[in-house]
Every structure is written in structure tokens, then in C-alpha cells.
Enzyme design. Structure first.
Site: not given
Ligand code: EPZ
Length: 422
Positions: A22-23, A118, A123, A307
Site C-alpha cells: 500500500k505504502n 488522525c 501529522r 506500523d
Molecule cells: C508514512 O506516513 C506511512 N504512510 C505511514 O503508514 C507510516 O506510519 C509512516 O510513514 C512512518 O513510517 C504512507 O506511506 C501512506 P512521516 P507519513 O511523514 O509519510 C512527522 C500505515 O499504517 N512529520 O514519515 O505520513 C509526523 O507527524 C501508515 O500504513 C512532521 O512533523 O509519515 C510523524 O510524527 C500509518 N512534519 C513523523 O514525522 C511533516 O511535514 C513521521 O511521519 C511530515 C511528518
């Protein structure tokens, strides 16, 4: 609304085949906006989130042929005729924000609703915007919308304050059509980033270093169509690995990539499960030794995946001894602990640390709520070993990210049904 009814089941045994990731497929679908030529994507999982991304591309003028017999999407975005993403669809799925970088590159403008938070955290998207601004984009965030414009991206050095998966993907896609070279430092290193880079390079991009903390992208004038098979879903792989351990069963997980689940393998073996990399796939046995406690700390890849945290916590409620789980990636990802406590787990949560006392507290079936995708999967696994019947509600979360979850579990001997909830 539907729910899953799960009965205490015998140890799961047999083979299961993992679907495409999916990701990985969601950002790859967004990347098809970067070209007006047709792209073919294979091994696509048929998930609710994929349906939403299809609907978003169609609403913007894309044409998509869906061939679910062969898990193939043929996407032709030559007809993209707007810079505005449909808000109702965007708000259904955070990953739709990944279209910002490509849409801006393709049309010079983009208007998209803020994805919003969420249950697992606020996020924010500040790192996405900061990186795209460094490539020259003018971005305004007002009244719940991101409005952006650019003539053409310019290569730049982008240092990410946190190795965000989404921000790395958005900036990497944008940089493929920039004038000059972009370097992303402290980049995310997840396998999904590598899969996206491989897809983009097949389109004619010049990306080096994906999968490391430094990615270098030399911009090109134009990208062309291509075809690509998506990598297997490593979180689905991990979910079935834990399903074998938690039920004290024996499962062969086909279409799995051991390198992508090293931390899960390590932690399962620390608990006493036996994991072998066999010709046909990963074989996990939870029936050979008494399983005991271990400690988990989630980290960006190659650390232990956030995850898998909820799913592993379910397992830790069934082992001998006390375990701790520390969640460092998301600020509010212990909602499943409350539901596991409803089943009798007696987990103590203190901020980002959870303490699980283990099998001194036997789980008992009851009605529980899926608060997010992985929390839902964790509750289904807990239901397989809990006494009596467990009803897992709000399963639309689970169906966003697991293809044929019920059928695959039933194929391993699980007593689980999908029924309409009165
Ligand atoms: C991806 O989300 C995945 N989703 C998530 O999977 C996964 O949990 C996550 O990466 C971490 O591995 C998809 O790929 C569609 P991040 P993403 O940006 O890209 C902070 C699942 O269950 N952050 O790496 O949204 C954020 O708040 C899902 O399949 C900022 O502060 O994750 C978080 O605490 C859930 N500012 C951390 O970084 C930003 O601009 C990691 O988020 C972006 C992120």
C-alpha cells in the site's frame, strides 16, 4: 456498518501470499502525474486507499483501467486538466497529499485541502512545504488549503529535520523535473522510497542514493511512461509473521522480502519464535519454544517500524514476562492499548511508553474498536487467542490497508467472519 467476529482459534498453520505494498503503490500512483504518457503498474493491492487515489486522478482528468484479475492499473494522465484536487476525496486519505509535488511540476499550480490529523497524531506537513519552497515553490496555507505555484523547480540542498517518508517522497518526485541538482539530506530510507525511486528512474529520472540518508536527484526536462511491479507489503508480511507467533502456529509467508522485515525477525527471535528464510518465503514458527518478553522502540527505517508496534503489542500480551514498548515516531499511537485492556491485558501507558505485563493476564473476547489501520489488525490477532468471541468494529480502517484479510486468515485456520453490525 460491518464488523469482524473472531473466535478463539487453533494455532494458524499453512501458507499465505503477501499482496503488493500500500505504502509503495500510493506515491507511485501520484508520480504518474509527472508524465502525460501511459504507465502500467503491476502487483497493485486492491484496497480502499487505492480506490481513493484512482478516484482523485480520475477527478482531475486521468484515465485509469483497473484489471483486478491481474492486479494491474493502466494510468493515462494525458488528460489532466485541473490543478485542484477534490477535497472530499483528499480528506479521506492522507497519502493524497503526495500529489502536491507532482501536480505542481506538471501544471505549475496546485490547490489541495490540508490532509489534517488522525488518531495516531497531528501529522503536520511543514516538512513537505519547507522542502518544496526550497525548490522554489510559492506555497500559501490558508483556511485548510494549500495553494501553490511555480514556474519550474530549481535544484537545491534540502535538509529534513526529521526523515519523514511523505516529505522525502514529495520532494524527490518534484526534484525529478527541476532545473539542476537536488540533494535531500536526512532523507527517509524506507523500502517504499526505493521502490518509488526505481519507478521514477524507469520514467527517465536521474535519482541516486534512495534507501540511504542522502538522495541526489539530477533534474530532467521530461519524463515518459513506463511499467513497474510494486514491492510486497512489508507490514502485511510482519502482520502474518506475528499471527504465527501469537497463535503458536507455523506459517510460510510467500512473496515476502526478508531484508525489509529485519527488525521484526530480530524481535520475534528475541521472543523465542523461530524464523527461517526458506526458498518459498519466510517461515515463522511459534510452536517450538515458550515465548518470552522483549522490549520494542519504534524508529524510522531500518529501525523497528511504527506500523508494526500495535501488532507486536498484541503478541507481547501473550508472552511470559514484562515487556516495554516505546513509540518515537507518532505522538498518539497507543489507542489499541486501551482496547487490549478492555480484553483484560492490563497495559500501563505513560506518555510514549507502554508496559505490558504479559500472559499473567489472559485475554477474553469482547467488543473492541479499530481506531486506525494497524490497531485494527492488532485486535484481530488478539481475538484469535482470546477466550470466547471478539467483535472488532470500525473495520473500514483495516480494509484500507489489508487485501482479503479475512480470507487469508481463514485459509490458515482462523475462525473469523465479516458480518453486518446491527
Ligand atoms: C508514512 O506516513 C506511512 N504512510 C505511514 O503508514 C507510516 O506510519 C509512516 O510513514 C512512518 O513510517 C504512507 O506511506 C501512506 P512521516 P507519513 O511523514 O509519510 C512527522 C500505515 O499504517 N512529520 O514519515 O505520513 C509526523 O507527524 C501508515 O500504513 C512532521 O512533523 O509519515 C510523524 O510524527 C500509518 N512534519 C513523523 O514525522 C511533516 O511535514 C513521521 O511521519 C511530515 C511528518
Amino acid at each position: 456498518m460491518a464488523k469482524f467476529v473472531v473466535e478463539q482459534s487453533a494455532p494458524l498453520r499453512g501458507e499465505v501470499t503477501v499482496s503488493g505494498s500500500k505504502n509503495a503503490v500510493l506515491p507511485i500512483m501520484a508520480a504518474t502525474i509527472l508524465t502525460g504518457e501511459p504507465c502500467e503498474i503491476n502487483d497493485v493491492p486492491h484496497l480502499k486507499d487505492v480506490d481513493v487515489m484512482c478516484a482523485i486522478l480520475r477527478a482531475m482528468g486521468g484515465k485509469i483501467q483497473e484489471d483486478w484479475t491481474n492486479h494491474t492499473l493502466r494510468i493515462d494522465n494525458s488528460g489532466i486538466n485541473t490543478s485542484e484536487a477534490p477535497s472530499d476525496l483528499v480528506q479521506k486519505m492522507r497519502a493524497s497529499f503526495f500529489i502536491l509535488g507532482p501536480l505542481l511540476a506538471r501544471t505549475g499550480r496546485a490547490s489541495i485541502a490540508l490532509p489534517g490529523g488522525c488518531t495516531i497524531g497531528n501529522r503536520p506537513i511543514d516538512l513537505h512545504n519547507k522542502g518544496l519552497r526550497q525548490l522554489g515553490a510559492v506555497i500559501r496555507v490558508e483556511q485548510g488549503r494549500v495553494d501553490a505555484m511555480i514556474e519550474r523547480y530549481k535544484g537545491a540542498l534540502v535538509y529534513l529535520d526529521f526523515p519523514s517518508v511523505g516529505a522525502t517522497e514529495n520532494i524527490m518526485m518534484a526534484a525529478t523535473l527541476a532545473r539542476g541538482v537536488t540533494t535531500i539530506e536526512n532523507a527517509a530510507e524506507e523500502p517504499e522510497i526505493v521502490d518509488l525511486a526505481n519507478f521514477l528512474n524507469k520514467m527517465g529520472a536521474k535519482i541516486k542514493g534512495a534507501g540511504t540518508d542522502t538522495i541526489r536527484i539530477e533534474g530532467v526536462e521530461k519524463l515518459h511512461g513506463t511499467h513497474h511491479a510494486v514491492i510486497p507489503d512489508r507490514i502485511e508480511t510482519g502482520t502474518f509473521m506475528v499471527a504465527a507467533a501469537i497463535t503458536r502456529g507455523d506459517i510460510l509467508i510467500k512473496n515476502s522480502v526478508p531484508d525489509h522485515v529485519r527488525p521484526v525477525i530480530a524481535k520475534l527471535m528475541e521472543c523465542g519464535a523461530v524464523v527461517n528464510d526458506e526458498v518459498e518465503g519466510l517461515r515463522v514458527r511459534g510452536d517450538l519454544r515458550q515465548l518470552t518478553a522483549t522490549n520494542i522502540k519504534t524508529l524510522p527505517y531500518p529501525g523497528f517500524p511504527t506500523d508494526m508496534q500495535a501488532i507486536f503489542m498484541s503478541l507481547l500480551t501473550t508472552v511470559e514476562g514484562e515487556s516495554t514498548v516505546i513509540e518515537t515516531v507518532f505522538e498518539n499511537r497507543f489507542m489499541h492499548a486501551t482496547e487490549l485492556c478492555r480484553m483484560g491485558a492490563n497495559i500501563e501507558v505513560d506518555g510514549r511508553k507502554a508496559t505490558i505485563p504479559g500472559d499473567i493476564y489472559r485475554l477474553k473476547g469482547t467488543r473492541v474498536i479499530s481506531t486506525d489501520l494497524r490497531a485494527g489488525a492488532a485486535l484481530v490477532l488478539a481475538g484469535l487467542i482470546a477466550e470466547g468471541t471478539t467483535e472488532v468494529t470500525e473495520i473500514y480502517h483495516i480494509e484500507r490497508g489489508y487485501e482479503n484479510f479475512v480470507e487469508k486468515l481463514q485459509g490458515l485456520g482462523a475462525k473469523i467472519e465479516r458480518v453486518e453490525d446491527e
